[in-house]
Design an enzyme around this catalytic site. Structure first.
Site, PDB file in Angstrom:
ATOM      1  N   ALA A  11       0.841  -1.209   0.000  1.00  0.00           N
ATOM      2  CA  ALA A  11       0.000   0.000   0.000  1.00  0.00           C
ATOM      3  C   ALA A  11       0.871   1.252   0.000  1.00  0.00           C
ATOM      4  CB  ALA A  11      -0.909  -0.009   1.217  1.00  0.00           C
ATOM      5  N   ASP A  46       2.485   1.608  -3.431  1.00  0.00           N
ATOM      6  CA  ASP A  46       1.534   2.087  -4.442  1.00  0.00           C
ATOM      7  C   ASP A  46       1.243   3.570  -4.244  1.00  0.00           C
ATOM      8  OD1 ASP A  46       1.482  -0.399  -5.461  1.00  0.00           O
ATOM      9  OD2 ASP A  46      -0.430  -0.991  -4.564  1.00  0.00           O
ATOM     10  N   SER A  73      21.662  25.662  21.057  1.00  0.00           N
ATOM     11  CA  SER A  73      21.574  24.601  22.043  1.00  0.00           C
ATOM     12  C   SER A  73      20.751  25.117  23.226  1.00  0.00           C
ATOM     13  CB  SER A  73      23.013  24.283  22.445  1.00  0.00           C
ATOM     14  OG  SER A  73      23.036  23.154  23.231  1.00  0.00           O
ATOM     15  N   LEU A  74      20.651  24.337  24.305  1.00  0.00           N
ATOM     16  CA  LEU A  74      19.892  24.793  25.476  1.00  0.00           C
ATOM     17  C   LEU A  74      20.814  24.912  26.676  1.00  0.00           C
ATOM     18  CD1 LEU A  74      16.651  22.615  25.274  1.00  0.00           C
ATOM     19  CD2 LEU A  74      16.767  25.090  25.093  1.00  0.00           C
ATOM     20  N   LYS A  91      13.074  16.275  27.331  1.00  0.00           N
ATOM     21  CA  LYS A  91      14.223  16.584  26.470  1.00  0.00           C
ATOM     22  C   LYS A  91      14.646  15.258  25.855  1.00  0.00           C
ATOM     23  CE  LYS A  91      18.620  18.959  26.248  1.00  0.00           C
ATOM     24  NZ  LYS A  91      19.390  17.900  25.617  1.00  0.00           N
ATOM     25  N   ARG A 109      21.648  19.013  12.441  1.00  0.00           N
ATOM     26  CA  ARG A 109      22.041  20.271  13.077  1.00  0.00           C
ATOM     27  C   ARG A 109      23.413  20.736  12.587  1.00  0.00           C
ATOM     28  NH1 ARG A 109      25.080  22.192  17.350  1.00  0.00           N
ATOM     29  NH2 ARG A 109      24.143  23.989  18.376  1.00  0.00           N
ATOM     30  N   GLU A 120      13.345  16.047  17.020  1.00  0.00           N
ATOM     31  CA  GLU A 120      14.384  15.118  17.438  1.00  0.00           C
ATOM     32  C   GLU A 120      14.175  13.806  16.699  1.00  0.00           C
ATOM     33  OE1 GLU A 120      16.493  16.607  19.235  1.00  0.00           O
ATOM     34  OE2 GLU A 120      17.651  15.172  20.414  1.00  0.00           O
TER      35      GLU A 120
HETATM   36  S1  IVH Z   1      13.832  23.196  22.297  1.00  0.00           S
HETATM   37  C1  IVH Z   1      16.318  26.931  20.678  1.00  0.00           C
HETATM   38  N1  IVH Z   1      12.709  21.033  23.050  1.00  0.00           N
HETATM   39  O1  IVH Z   1      18.006  19.399  22.858  1.00  0.00           O
HETATM   40  C2  IVH Z   1      16.520  25.581  21.203  1.00  0.00           C
HETATM   41  N2  IVH Z   1      14.967  20.854  22.314  1.00  0.00           N
HETATM   42  O2  IVH Z   1      20.295  20.956  23.954  1.00  0.00           O
HETATM   43  C3  IVH Z   1      15.202  24.932  21.209  1.00  0.00           C
HETATM   44  N3  IVH Z   1      15.838  18.577  22.363  1.00  0.00           N
HETATM   45  O3  IVH Z   1      19.222  20.795  19.921  1.00  0.00           O
HETATM   46  C4  IVH Z   1      15.333  23.559  21.611  1.00  0.00           C
HETATM   47  N4  IVH Z   1      14.037  17.599  23.125  1.00  0.00           N
HETATM   48  O4  IVH Z   1      17.953  18.601  19.711  1.00  0.00           O
HETATM   49  C5  IVH Z   1      13.841  21.545  22.580  1.00  0.00           C
HETATM   50  N5  IVH Z   1      11.508  19.208  23.785  1.00  0.00           N
HETATM   51  C6  IVH Z   1      12.635  19.717  23.285  1.00  0.00           C
HETATM   52  C7  IVH Z   1      13.766  18.928  23.017  1.00  0.00           C
HETATM   53  C8  IVH Z   1      14.925  19.542  22.535  1.00  0.00           C
HETATM   54  C9  IVH Z   1      15.272  17.431  22.728  1.00  0.00           C
HETATM   55  C10 IVH Z   1      17.233  18.711  21.916  1.00  0.00           C
HETATM   56  C11 IVH Z   1      17.352  19.459  20.643  1.00  0.00           C
HETATM   57  C12 IVH Z   1      18.305  20.580  20.927  1.00  0.00           C
HETATM   58  C13 IVH Z   1      18.975  20.131  22.163  1.00  0.00           C
HETATM   59  C14 IVH Z   1      19.389  21.307  22.975  1.00  0.00           C
END
Ligand code: IVH
Length: 434
Positions: free
Chosen positions: A77, A80, A121-122, A149, A170, A205
Protein backbone atom coordinates in the site's frame (compact mmCIF):
# COMPACT_ATOMS: atom_id res chain seq x y z
CA UNK A 1 22.58 27.98 -46.29
CA UNK A 2 22.35 28.36 -42.56
CA UNK A 3 22.87 25.32 -40.40
CA UNK A 4 19.38 25.38 -39.05
CA UNK A 5 17.98 25.18 -42.60
CA UNK A 6 20.39 22.49 -43.70
CA UNK A 7 19.53 20.26 -40.74
CA UNK A 8 15.85 20.80 -40.86
CA UNK A 9 15.55 21.33 -44.58
CA UNK A 10 12.94 18.69 -45.12
CA UNK A 11 10.64 19.50 -42.27
CA UNK A 12 10.99 23.19 -42.87
CA UNK A 13 10.05 22.69 -46.49
CA UNK A 14 7.17 20.43 -45.58
CA UNK A 15 5.87 22.99 -43.19
CA UNK A 16 6.48 25.64 -45.84
CA UNK A 17 8.77 27.59 -43.55
CA UNK A 18 11.90 29.00 -45.04
CA UNK A 19 15.11 29.92 -43.35
CA UNK A 20 14.12 32.27 -40.62
CA UNK A 21 17.66 33.45 -40.05
CA UNK A 22 18.45 34.39 -43.62
CA UNK A 23 15.06 35.76 -44.48
CA UNK A 24 13.53 37.49 -41.64
CA UNK A 25 15.27 38.55 -38.46
CA UNK A 26 11.97 39.45 -36.81
CA UNK A 27 10.59 35.96 -37.31
CA UNK A 28 13.80 34.47 -35.88
CA UNK A 29 13.38 36.49 -32.68
CA UNK A 30 9.84 35.29 -32.40
CA UNK A 31 10.93 31.73 -32.84
CA UNK A 32 13.66 32.02 -30.19
CA UNK A 33 11.26 33.66 -27.78
CA UNK A 34 8.76 30.92 -28.49
CA UNK A 35 11.30 28.21 -27.64
CA UNK A 36 12.56 30.02 -24.55
CA UNK A 37 9.06 30.37 -23.25
CA UNK A 38 8.42 26.72 -23.92
CA UNK A 39 11.42 25.55 -21.93
CA UNK A 40 10.68 27.73 -18.94
CA UNK A 41 7.01 26.74 -19.00
CA UNK A 42 7.87 23.08 -19.07
CA UNK A 43 10.51 23.04 -16.29
CA UNK A 44 9.03 21.91 -12.98
CA UNK A 45 9.63 24.27 -10.04
CA UNK A 46 12.72 23.37 -8.05
CA UNK A 47 10.94 21.99 -4.96
CA UNK A 48 8.87 19.72 -7.21
CA UNK A 49 12.00 18.55 -9.07
CA UNK A 50 13.70 17.80 -5.77
CA UNK A 51 10.69 16.01 -4.35
CA UNK A 52 10.34 13.98 -7.53
CA UNK A 53 14.02 13.02 -7.43
CA UNK A 54 13.65 11.83 -3.82
CA UNK A 55 10.57 9.80 -4.72
CA UNK A 56 12.41 8.21 -7.65
CA UNK A 57 15.33 7.17 -5.44
CA UNK A 58 13.00 5.75 -2.84
CA UNK A 59 10.91 3.84 -5.38
CA UNK A 60 13.99 2.43 -7.06
CA UNK A 61 15.30 1.26 -3.70
CA UNK A 62 11.93 -0.28 -2.92
CA UNK A 63 12.00 -2.06 -6.30
CA UNK A 64 15.50 -3.32 -5.70
CA UNK A 65 14.66 -4.53 -2.20
CA UNK A 66 11.54 -6.27 -3.46
CA UNK A 67 12.94 -7.85 -6.61
CA UNK A 68 16.64 -8.32 -5.86
CA UNK A 69 16.86 -9.13 -2.19
CA UNK A 70 13.31 -10.37 -1.65
CA UNK A 71 13.32 -8.22 1.45
CA UNK A 72 10.73 -5.47 0.92
CA UNK A 73 11.33 -2.16 2.65
CA UNK A 74 7.69 -1.14 2.60
CA UNK A 75 4.27 -2.65 2.28
CA UNK A 76 2.39 -2.77 -1.04
CA UNK A 77 0.00 0.00 0.00
CA UNK A 78 2.82 2.39 0.91
CA UNK A 79 4.64 1.55 -2.33
CA UNK A 80 1.53 2.09 -4.44
CA UNK A 81 0.79 5.38 -2.68
CA UNK A 82 4.31 6.66 -3.48
CA UNK A 83 4.02 5.55 -7.09
CA UNK A 84 0.63 7.24 -7.45
CA UNK A 85 2.14 10.36 -5.93
CA UNK A 86 4.94 10.31 -8.51
CA UNK A 87 2.58 9.70 -11.41
CA UNK A 88 0.41 12.57 -10.20
CA UNK A 89 3.46 14.84 -10.23
CA UNK A 90 4.20 13.64 -13.77
CA UNK A 91 0.68 14.53 -14.85
CA UNK A 92 1.29 18.10 -13.70
CA UNK A 93 4.91 18.16 -14.92
CA UNK A 94 5.21 15.76 -17.87
CA UNK A 95 8.90 16.59 -18.35
CA UNK A 96 9.74 14.64 -15.16
CA UNK A 97 11.38 11.34 -16.11
CA UNK A 98 9.22 8.25 -16.26
CA UNK A 99 9.88 5.69 -13.55
CA UNK A 100 12.56 3.35 -14.76
CA UNK A 101 13.00 -0.33 -14.10
CA UNK A 102 14.56 -2.03 -11.16
CA UNK A 103 17.93 -1.03 -9.78
CA UNK A 104 19.63 0.47 -6.78
CA UNK A 105 20.50 4.14 -6.92
CA UNK A 106 22.82 5.21 -4.14
CA UNK A 107 21.77 8.51 -2.60
CA UNK A 108 24.07 11.45 -3.23
CA UNK A 109 26.49 12.24 -0.43
CA UNK A 110 24.64 14.79 1.68
CA UNK A 111 26.32 18.17 1.17
CA UNK A 112 26.36 20.95 3.77
CA UNK A 113 23.46 23.34 3.59
CA UNK A 114 23.03 26.61 5.49
CA UNK A 115 20.28 26.78 8.12
CA UNK A 116 17.79 29.63 7.74
CA UNK A 117 18.35 30.43 11.44
CA UNK A 118 21.17 29.20 13.68
CA UNK A 119 20.25 25.98 15.46
CA UNK A 120 21.07 26.83 19.06
CA UNK A 121 21.57 24.60 22.04
CA UNK A 122 19.89 24.79 25.48
CA UNK A 123 21.39 26.11 28.70
CA UNK A 124 21.42 23.33 31.27
CA UNK A 125 20.11 23.49 34.83
CA UNK A 126 21.09 20.82 37.35
CA UNK A 127 19.06 22.09 40.31
CA UNK A 128 15.56 23.42 40.94
CA UNK A 129 17.15 26.68 42.15
CA UNK A 130 18.59 27.24 38.69
CA UNK A 131 15.12 26.68 37.21
CA UNK A 132 13.64 29.14 39.73
CA UNK A 133 16.09 31.85 38.75
CA UNK A 134 15.37 31.22 35.04
CA UNK A 135 11.65 31.73 35.79
CA UNK A 136 12.49 34.78 37.88
CA UNK A 137 14.34 36.28 34.90
CA UNK A 138 11.58 35.52 32.37
CA UNK A 139 8.57 36.27 34.63
CA UNK A 140 6.68 34.19 37.19
CA UNK A 141 3.29 35.22 35.82
CA UNK A 142 4.14 34.01 32.28
CA UNK A 143 3.08 30.69 30.75
CA UNK A 144 5.68 27.99 30.18
CA UNK A 145 5.72 24.71 28.31
CA UNK A 146 7.38 21.72 29.94
CA UNK A 147 8.50 18.89 27.64
CA UNK A 148 10.74 15.84 27.74
CA UNK A 149 14.22 16.58 26.47
CA UNK A 150 14.47 13.80 23.94
CA UNK A 151 17.87 12.24 23.45
CA UNK A 152 18.40 11.75 19.74
CA UNK A 153 19.62 14.18 17.12
CA UNK A 154 18.09 17.38 15.83
CA UNK A 155 16.61 17.38 12.35
CA UNK A 156 15.38 20.45 10.53
CA UNK A 157 12.51 19.77 8.13
CA UNK A 158 11.42 22.12 5.38
CA UNK A 159 8.06 21.74 3.71
CA UNK A 160 7.01 23.83 0.72
CA UNK A 161 3.43 23.73 -0.48
CA UNK A 162 3.02 20.66 1.67
CA UNK A 163 5.95 18.76 0.15
CA UNK A 164 8.94 17.71 2.20
CA UNK A 165 11.72 19.38 0.23
CA UNK A 166 14.64 19.21 2.64
CA UNK A 167 15.78 17.57 5.86
CA UNK A 168 19.02 18.69 7.49
CA UNK A 169 20.99 17.64 10.54
CA UNK A 170 22.04 20.27 13.08
CA UNK A 171 25.70 20.13 11.99
CA UNK A 172 27.60 23.00 13.57
CA UNK A 173 24.40 24.97 14.10
CA UNK A 174 25.05 27.14 11.05
CA UNK A 175 25.18 24.44 8.39
CA UNK A 176 23.80 20.92 8.43
CA UNK A 177 24.07 17.81 6.28
CA UNK A 178 21.39 16.97 3.79
CA UNK A 179 19.58 13.86 5.02
CA UNK A 180 16.39 14.29 2.98
CA UNK A 181 16.50 10.91 1.31
CA UNK A 182 17.20 9.03 4.52
CA UNK A 183 14.40 10.89 6.35
CA UNK A 184 12.00 10.08 3.51
CA UNK A 185 13.08 6.45 3.51
CA UNK A 186 12.66 6.19 7.29
CA UNK A 187 8.97 7.02 6.92
CA UNK A 188 9.09 8.96 10.19
CA UNK A 189 7.29 12.02 8.77
CA UNK A 190 4.82 12.39 5.90
CA UNK A 191 6.47 13.47 2.64
CA UNK A 192 3.27 15.27 1.70
CA UNK A 193 0.99 17.27 3.98
CA UNK A 194 -2.60 18.18 3.21
CA UNK A 195 -3.71 21.77 3.90
CA UNK A 196 -0.21 22.84 4.91
CA UNK A 197 0.93 26.47 4.90
CA UNK A 198 2.92 27.48 1.83
CA UNK A 199 6.16 27.33 3.75
CA UNK A 200 6.84 25.45 6.96
CA UNK A 201 10.12 24.89 8.76
CA UNK A 202 10.20 22.58 11.74
CA UNK A 203 12.76 21.22 14.13
CA UNK A 204 12.45 17.91 15.84
CA UNK A 205 14.38 15.12 17.44
CA UNK A 206 15.17 12.03 15.36
CA UNK A 207 14.94 9.08 17.71
CA UNK A 208 15.18 5.37 18.01
CA UNK A 209 12.93 3.90 20.70
CA UNK A 210 14.39 1.45 23.21
CA UNK A 211 12.32 -1.35 21.69
CA UNK A 212 13.46 -0.55 18.13
CA UNK A 213 17.06 -0.39 19.39
CA UNK A 214 16.81 -3.77 21.13
CA UNK A 215 15.21 -5.33 18.04
CA UNK A 216 17.99 -3.88 15.87
CA UNK A 217 20.74 -5.28 18.08
CA UNK A 218 18.99 -8.66 18.20
CA UNK A 219 18.88 -8.75 14.41
CA UNK A 220 22.52 -7.66 14.21
CA UNK A 221 23.54 -10.44 16.61
CA UNK A 222 21.77 -12.97 14.37
CA UNK A 223 23.61 -11.53 11.37
CA UNK A 224 26.94 -11.71 13.21
CA UNK A 225 27.32 -7.92 13.33
CA UNK A 226 28.68 -5.85 16.22
CA UNK A 227 26.24 -4.47 18.78
CA UNK A 228 25.33 -0.80 18.52
CA UNK A 229 26.02 1.31 21.57
CA UNK A 230 22.92 3.35 22.22
CA UNK A 231 19.62 4.35 20.61
CA UNK A 232 21.00 7.86 20.18
CA UNK A 233 24.12 6.78 18.26
CA UNK A 234 22.05 4.34 16.28
CA UNK A 235 19.58 7.03 15.22
CA UNK A 236 22.45 9.29 14.10
CA UNK A 237 24.22 6.43 12.30
CA UNK A 238 21.03 5.35 10.57
CA UNK A 239 20.70 8.70 8.81
CA UNK A 240 24.14 8.24 7.26
CA UNK A 241 23.39 4.81 5.79
CA UNK A 242 23.48 4.46 2.02
CA UNK A 243 21.25 1.41 2.22
CA UNK A 244 17.79 2.96 2.33
CA UNK A 245 16.19 -0.44 2.84
CA UNK A 246 18.08 -0.67 6.12
CA UNK A 247 17.08 2.90 7.07
CA UNK A 248 13.43 1.98 6.49
CA UNK A 249 13.76 -1.16 8.61
CA UNK A 250 15.16 0.59 11.69
CA UNK A 251 11.92 2.11 12.94
CA UNK A 252 13.24 5.66 13.33
CA UNK A 253 10.84 8.23 14.71
CA UNK A 254 10.69 12.01 14.96
CA UNK A 255 9.05 14.28 17.50
CA UNK A 256 8.68 17.91 16.42
CA UNK A 257 9.59 20.33 19.22
CA UNK A 258 9.86 23.65 17.41
CA UNK A 259 8.10 25.51 14.61
CA UNK A 260 10.45 28.00 12.97
CA UNK A 261 8.64 29.47 10.06
CA UNK A 262 4.97 29.51 9.34
CA UNK A 263 2.31 31.69 7.81
CA UNK A 264 0.00 32.33 9.67
CA UNK A 265 2.25 32.95 12.67
CA UNK A 266 0.90 30.91 15.57
CA UNK A 267 1.03 33.02 18.74
CA UNK A 268 2.07 30.35 21.22
CA UNK A 269 4.31 27.31 21.17
CA UNK A 270 1.30 25.23 22.31
CA UNK A 271 -0.79 26.46 19.35
CA UNK A 272 2.06 25.90 16.90
CA UNK A 273 2.57 22.29 18.08
CA UNK A 274 -1.21 21.66 17.99
CA UNK A 275 -1.45 22.94 14.41
CA UNK A 276 1.54 20.93 13.29
CA UNK A 277 -0.05 17.85 14.89
CA UNK A 278 -3.26 18.40 12.90
CA UNK A 279 -1.14 18.29 9.73
CA UNK A 280 -0.26 14.72 10.66
CA UNK A 281 3.19 15.37 12.10
CA UNK A 282 4.30 13.72 15.36
CA UNK A 283 4.95 16.34 18.05
CA UNK A 284 6.61 16.21 21.45
CA UNK A 285 4.41 15.85 24.54
CA UNK A 286 4.06 19.35 26.03
CA UNK A 287 2.37 20.67 29.19
CA UNK A 288 1.54 24.33 29.75
CA UNK A 289 1.73 25.94 33.22
CA UNK A 290 2.41 29.33 34.76
CA UNK A 291 5.81 30.05 36.24
CA UNK A 292 4.47 29.23 39.70
CA UNK A 293 3.55 25.70 38.62
CA UNK A 294 6.71 24.73 36.75
CA UNK A 295 8.53 22.94 39.59
CA UNK A 296 5.46 20.86 40.40
CA UNK A 297 5.14 19.75 36.76
CA UNK A 298 8.87 19.04 36.60
CA UNK A 299 8.52 16.76 39.63
CA UNK A 300 5.54 14.95 38.10
CA UNK A 301 7.18 14.46 34.72
CA UNK A 302 10.41 13.38 36.37
CA UNK A 303 8.52 10.59 38.18
CA UNK A 304 7.17 9.33 34.85
CA UNK A 305 10.48 9.48 32.99
CA UNK A 306 10.90 5.70 33.09
CA UNK A 307 7.60 5.20 31.22
CA UNK A 308 8.96 6.62 27.98
CA UNK A 309 9.99 4.25 25.21
CA UNK A 310 12.35 7.01 24.03
CA UNK A 311 15.66 7.97 25.59
CA UNK A 312 15.33 11.28 27.42
CA UNK A 313 17.95 13.16 29.40
CA UNK A 314 15.93 15.86 31.08
CA UNK A 315 13.02 18.26 30.70
CA UNK A 316 12.81 21.43 28.62
CA UNK A 317 11.09 24.51 30.05
CA UNK A 318 10.32 27.29 27.59
CA UNK A 319 8.23 30.43 27.36
CA UNK A 320 4.97 29.65 25.62
CA UNK A 321 4.44 33.06 24.01
CA UNK A 322 6.43 33.00 20.76
CA UNK A 323 6.75 36.79 20.44
CA UNK A 324 8.03 36.98 24.02
CA UNK A 325 10.48 34.14 23.32
CA UNK A 326 11.82 36.07 20.32
CA UNK A 327 11.88 39.38 22.18
CA UNK A 328 14.13 38.24 25.01
CA UNK A 329 16.51 36.85 22.37
CA UNK A 330 19.51 34.59 22.69
CA UNK A 331 23.17 34.50 23.63
CA UNK A 332 25.57 33.18 20.99
CA UNK A 333 24.73 29.66 22.18
CA UNK A 334 21.35 29.56 23.88
CA UNK A 335 17.91 31.15 23.63
CA UNK A 336 17.17 33.09 26.85
CA UNK A 337 13.56 31.90 26.87
CA UNK A 338 14.29 28.20 27.39
CA UNK A 339 16.31 25.96 29.68
CA UNK A 340 16.96 22.23 30.03
CA UNK A 341 16.63 20.69 33.49
CA UNK A 342 18.93 17.66 33.29
CA UNK A 343 18.01 14.42 34.99
CA UNK A 344 20.39 13.05 37.49
CA UNK A 345 20.99 9.44 36.55
CA UNK A 346 19.48 7.14 39.19
CA UNK A 347 21.78 4.19 39.89
CA UNK A 348 20.40 0.66 40.23
CA UNK A 349 22.06 -2.23 42.04
CA UNK A 350 23.06 -5.50 40.45
CA UNK A 351 25.75 -8.21 40.67
CA UNK A 352 28.89 -8.39 38.55
CA UNK A 353 29.01 -11.79 36.81
CA UNK A 354 32.01 -11.81 34.50
CA UNK A 355 34.38 -9.68 32.42
CA UNK A 356 34.61 -10.17 28.68
CA UNK A 357 37.63 -8.81 26.84
CA UNK A 358 37.08 -7.36 23.39
CA UNK A 359 39.83 -6.43 20.99
CA UNK A 360 39.44 -3.20 19.02
CA UNK A 361 40.90 -2.50 15.56
CA UNK A 362 44.04 -1.12 17.20
CA UNK A 363 44.50 -4.40 19.10
CA UNK A 364 43.70 -2.73 22.43
CA UNK A 365 41.77 -4.84 24.90
CA UNK A 366 38.61 -3.38 26.41
CA UNK A 367 36.92 -4.99 29.41
CA UNK A 368 33.15 -5.38 29.16
CA UNK A 369 31.38 -6.06 32.44
CA UNK A 370 28.46 -8.51 32.34
CA UNK A 371 26.06 -8.26 35.25
CA UNK A 372 22.68 -9.65 36.29
CA UNK A 373 20.07 -8.04 33.99
CA UNK A 374 18.39 -4.94 35.44
CA UNK A 375 15.60 -2.70 34.19
CA UNK A 376 16.61 0.95 33.82
CA UNK A 377 14.39 3.57 32.15
CA UNK A 378 12.45 0.90 30.29
CA UNK A 379 15.46 -1.02 28.98
CA UNK A 380 17.13 -4.18 30.23
CA UNK A 381 20.80 -3.61 30.94
CA UNK A 382 23.23 -6.50 31.31
CA UNK A 383 26.62 -5.23 30.24
CA UNK A 384 28.66 -2.06 30.23
CA UNK A 385 32.05 -1.13 28.89
CA UNK A 386 34.73 -0.47 31.47
CA UNK A 387 36.74 1.34 28.80
CA UNK A 388 40.26 0.20 29.81
CA UNK A 389 42.22 -2.03 32.12
CA UNK A 390 43.12 1.06 34.16
CA UNK A 391 39.47 1.91 34.61
CA UNK A 392 38.70 -1.65 35.71
CA UNK A 393 41.56 -1.58 38.24
CA UNK A 394 40.49 1.82 39.54
CA UNK A 395 37.03 0.44 40.35
CA UNK A 396 38.58 -2.37 42.41
CA UNK A 397 35.95 -4.89 41.38
CA UNK A 398 35.59 -8.62 42.02
CA UNK A 399 33.25 -11.10 40.38
CA UNK A 400 30.13 -11.39 42.54
CA UNK A 401 30.40 -7.80 43.80
CA UNK A 402 27.22 -5.76 44.18
CA UNK A 403 27.64 -2.85 41.78
CA UNK A 404 25.79 0.38 40.88
CA UNK A 405 24.78 0.89 37.26
CA UNK A 406 23.37 4.00 35.56
CA UNK A 407 22.37 4.94 32.06
CA UNK A 408 24.66 7.86 31.40
CA UNK A 409 22.97 10.55 29.33
CA UNK A 410 19.82 8.46 29.59
CA UNK A 411 21.17 5.72 27.35
CA UNK A 412 24.70 4.29 27.63
CA UNK A 413 25.03 1.88 30.56
CA UNK A 414 27.84 2.76 32.93
CA UNK A 415 29.16 1.17 36.13
CA UNK A 416 29.57 3.75 38.89
CA UNK A 417 31.34 1.38 41.24
CA UNK A 418 30.88 -1.10 44.03
CA UNK A 419 28.00 -0.67 46.49
CA UNK A 420 29.12 0.37 49.92
CA UNK A 421 29.06 -2.44 52.46
CA UNK A 422 31.09 -5.48 53.23
CA UNK A 423 31.88 -8.26 50.78
CA UNK A 424 30.50 -11.71 51.60
CA UNK A 425 33.80 -13.50 51.04
CA UNK A 426 32.38 -15.46 48.11
CA UNK A 427 33.60 -12.87 45.56
CA UNK A 428 36.31 -13.97 43.16
CA UNK A 429 39.24 -12.06 41.69
CA UNK A 430 38.85 -11.04 38.06
CA UNK A 431 41.06 -13.28 35.91
CA UNK A 432 43.62 -11.53 33.70
CA UNK A 433 42.82 -11.45 29.97
CA UNK A 434 44.18 -14.43 28.06
S1 IVH B 1 13.83 23.20 22.30
C1 IVH B 1 16.32 26.93 20.68
N1 IVH B 1 12.71 21.03 23.05
O1 IVH B 1 18.01 19.40 22.86
C2 IVH B 1 16.52 25.58 21.20
N2 IVH B 1 14.97 20.85 22.31
O2 IVH B 1 20.30 20.96 23.95
C3 IVH B 1 15.20 24.93 21.21
N3 IVH B 1 15.84 18.58 22.36
O3 IVH B 1 19.22 20.80 19.92
C4 IVH B 1 15.33 23.56 21.61
N4 IVH B 1 14.04 17.60 23.13
O4 IVH B 1 17.95 18.60 19.71
C5 IVH B 1 13.84 21.54 22.58
N5 IVH B 1 11.51 19.21 23.78
C6 IVH B 1 12.63 19.72 23.28
C7 IVH B 1 13.77 18.93 23.02
C8 IVH B 1 14.92 19.54 22.54
C9 IVH B 1 15.27 17.43 22.73
C10 IVH B 1 17.23 18.71 21.92
C11 IVH B 1 17.35 19.46 20.64
C12 IVH B 1 18.31 20.58 20.93
C13 IVH B 1 18.98 20.13 22.16
C14 IVH B 1 19.39 21.31 22.98
Amino acid sequence: MHNLCRNKKKSLKNAEIRCLICQHAFMFERMVIFWMLCWSCLAAPEPVERHAAQLRVLLQQADAAYYNSGNPIMGDAAYDALRVQYEKLRTDYPELPALSGVGVVAPEDGGKIAHTEPVLSLKKAYTDDEVESFIGRCGREKNYCVEPKLDGLTVVLRYQNGLLVQALTRGDGKQGSDVTTAVMASGCVPVRLANAPESLELRGEMLMSFSAFDALNKRRAQEGLTQLKSPRNSAAGSLRLKDLAEVARRGLQVRIFEVIDSEPVWPTHTAALAQVATLGLPVVESRTVTGAGVLQVLAEMNLRRGDSNFPTDGLVIRLNDRAEFERIGATAKYPRGAIARKYRAVPVETTLLRIEWTKGDSGRLTPIAHFEPVEVDGATLQRASLHSLDHLRALDLMLGDRIEVVRAGGSVPEILGRCSGLRTGREKAIPDPE
